[in-house]
Motif scaffolding. Structure first.
Motif: not given
Length: 152
Positions: A23-24, A79-81, A41-43
């Motif tokens: 989920p972002t 966050t995710v990369y 950005i991660v939710k």
């Protein structure tokens, strides 16, 4: 593709995966191997992934919800990369199995919703944002608990 889950305190685990659903801020995304580079950005919500190998002893030890060949976790924001071969998810909090029962989680959710309404009257924007993030995480925990019991 290597999935690395990291919290502020430690690397939670690294696992070779076939796909990850996250989920972002821009919506729920699914990442497959060789995905184009991405940062988001991660939710708070449910992170799901399909491990390349089913390590039964690790699954039992960590008490993951393993359903439909996927592992499901409740995560908080950060966050995710993604690059071509690696996916790094930095999360503030992660839950494999919510400790509270459904009734308690529902009561906590109602209390938090009430607190948000009171905070909105004070126009304390920072507190409202933090409360909404906490509400989203609590809702994800509740959803994960219901998934464990076949209700979702």
């Amino acid at each position: 593709m290597l999935l690395t889950l990291v919290s502020p305190q430690e690397t939670i685990f690294e696992w070779e995966v076939e796909k990850v659903t996250i989920p972002t801020e821009i919506g729920i995304i699914t990442v497959l191997p060789h995905h184009a580079p991405l940062w988001s950005i991660v939710k708070p919500g449910i992170l799901s992934f399909v491990p390349k190998e089913k390590k039964e002893n690790l699954l039992k030890k960590a008490d993951f919800l393993f359903q439909d060949d996927q592992i499901h976790l409740s995560i908080w924001w950060w966050t995710v990369y993604v690059d071509w071969t690696d996916l790094v998810v930095l999360v503030y909090d992660i839950t494999a199995n919510p400790e509270s029962d459904e009734e308690n989680l529902e009561a906590m959710k109602k209390e938090l919703e009430k607190n948000i309404q009171e905070t909105r009257l004070r126009w304390d924007i920072e507190s409202i944002e933090k409360s909404y993030l906490a509400l989203q995480k609590l809702t994800a925990d509740l959803r994960l608990k219901k998934m464990r019991h076949g209700k979702y």
